[in-house]
Design a protein around this motif. Structure first.
Motif, PDB file in Angstrom:
ATOM      1  N   LYS A  82       0.822  -1.217   0.000  1.00 28.36           N
ATOM      2  CA  LYS A  82       0.000   0.000   0.000  1.00 28.36           C
ATOM      3  C   LYS A  82       0.855   1.266   0.000  1.00 28.36           C
ATOM      4  O   LYS A  82       0.344   2.367   0.202  1.00 28.36           O
ATOM      5  N   SER A 126      -4.980   3.333  -2.582  1.00 24.98           N
ATOM      6  CA  SER A 126      -4.385   3.070  -1.268  1.00 24.98           C
ATOM      7  C   SER A 126      -5.028   3.950  -0.184  1.00 24.98           C
ATOM      8  O   SER A 126      -6.240   4.052  -0.122  1.00 24.98           O
ATOM      9  N   THR A 127      -4.215   4.646   0.597  1.00 23.88           N
ATOM     10  CA  THR A 127      -4.750   5.406   1.737  1.00 23.88           C
ATOM     11  C   THR A 127      -5.161   6.843   1.376  1.00 23.88           C
ATOM     12  O   THR A 127      -5.363   7.664   2.276  1.00 23.88           O
ATOM     13  N   ALA A 162      -7.463   0.327   4.018  1.00 22.61           N
ATOM     14  CA  ALA A 162      -6.805   1.477   3.357  1.00 22.61           C
ATOM     15  C   ALA A 162      -7.848   2.552   3.061  1.00 22.61           C
ATOM     16  O   ALA A 162      -7.606   3.752   3.274  1.00 22.61           O
TER      17      ALA A 162
END
Ligand code: SAM
Length: 288
Positions: A82, A126-127, A162
């Motif tokens: 990630k 992702s985040t 995430a």
């Protein structure tokens, strides 16, 4: 007091094969041999958390789509890479800025069409750093031009944890290291300790949802002006990368731009796309 831990047996070759195959079948991710250690570690940690000792029993549980689906969601988050950061690849973001400037300058000429909306898609977000950066770039361009069309970023990832971090929009200073100080103060407000919260005007432009990139054909997504799919395809086999890109092209508006990571798929062509001439970015414009 003496602590003692039961050392897990190593996964057998056959069990590696089962886990690798399951991961690839469900996510597209192909593990390198060097990642066997990671696979073994994550599976063992998870089994210890669940109080399980038998690898096969755990595999059978996860493999069962009816009862193991929630456990799969937990495990997949631990197996995907990630890694990301805000403004990770500036040249790609500059390309989006150029596209917007071009559209805005056309808008000011009498012949051109007005920009009513500008839609972007971050695939494998992702985040959240990548979609928020895209929203920030568009926000700056429209603010500077004194126009306020609708714009938004659809941000998608397979990992629910995430996405949950992304939705909060709170980051440590480390993931913002590539930002200039003036960008940091424009896009974030500092919270207690080392935490920075994304500005509301950027946050409200991004909508997060869970998507498996292998199932794009079943997703109703509106036509996009920009699709970003960076540092995702590298984990997939080449034939799968091509299949995914073919699906993404279907979601591009004419004149829209597809941006992938530099070198993620060399010598790829598509009849509806023209590669943008640049040695710094790998991007394609939809010409029909
Ligand atoms: C290395 S990160 C890339 C993040 C961001 N695009 C960047 O370049 O900084 C790769 C992301 O792809 C996601 N991913 C992997 N397989 C996926 C799949 N089958 N469907 C959707 N997302 C996936 C992972 O969960 C991870 O968040």
């Amino acid at each position: 007091m003496v602590w003692s831990f039961k050392k897990s047996d190593a996964l057998s070759e056959q069990q590696f094969f089962l886990w690798e195959s399951l991961l690839e079948k469900r996510t597209g991710i192909q593990l390198a041999r060097t990642q066997h250690v990671l696979l073994q570690a994550q599976i063992s940690i998870r089994m210890r958390e669940l109080g399980l000792e038998d690898y096969q029993q755990y595999f059978d549980f996860v493999d069962n789509e009816a009862i193991g689906i929630a456990e799969w969601q937990v495990l997949v988050d631990r197996l995907v890479v990630k890694e990301t950061s805000f403004f990770r690849h500036r040249p790609s973001l500059s390309l989006v800025e150029e596209l917007l400037q071009e559209r805005l300058s056309q808008q000011s000429s009498t012949l051109a069409q007005k920009i009513d909306s500008f839609e972007m898609w971050s695939v494998g977000c992702s985040t959240g750093e990548e979609p928020y950066a895209l929203a920030a770039i568009a926000n700056d361009c429209f603010e500077a031009a004194g126009v306020a069309p609708y714009f938004g970023v659809t941000a998608a990832d397979i990992s629910m944890p995430a996405l949950s971090i992304a939705r909060q929009g709170i980051y440590s200073r480390r993931s913002l290291n590539l930002l200039e100080n003036n960008e940091l103060s424009r896009y974030f407000t500092r919270q207690e300790k080392d935490k920075y919260k994304i500005a509301d005007k950027i946050k409200k432009r991004v909508c997060f949802s869970q998507i498996n990139i292998l199932h794009l054909q079943h997703k109703p997504v509106q036509p996009m002006d920009v699709i970003f799919c960076q540092n995702v395809l590298i984990y997939f086999r080449r034939w799968r990368r091509r299949e995914i890109l073919k699906q993404l092209v279907k979601h591009l508006k004419p004149g829209g731009v597809l941006v992938i990571g530099l070198g993620e798929l060399t010598e790829w062509r598509h009849d509806e796309l023209k590669r943008i001439d640049s040695s710094e970015v790998q991007a394609y414009k939809k010409i029909i």
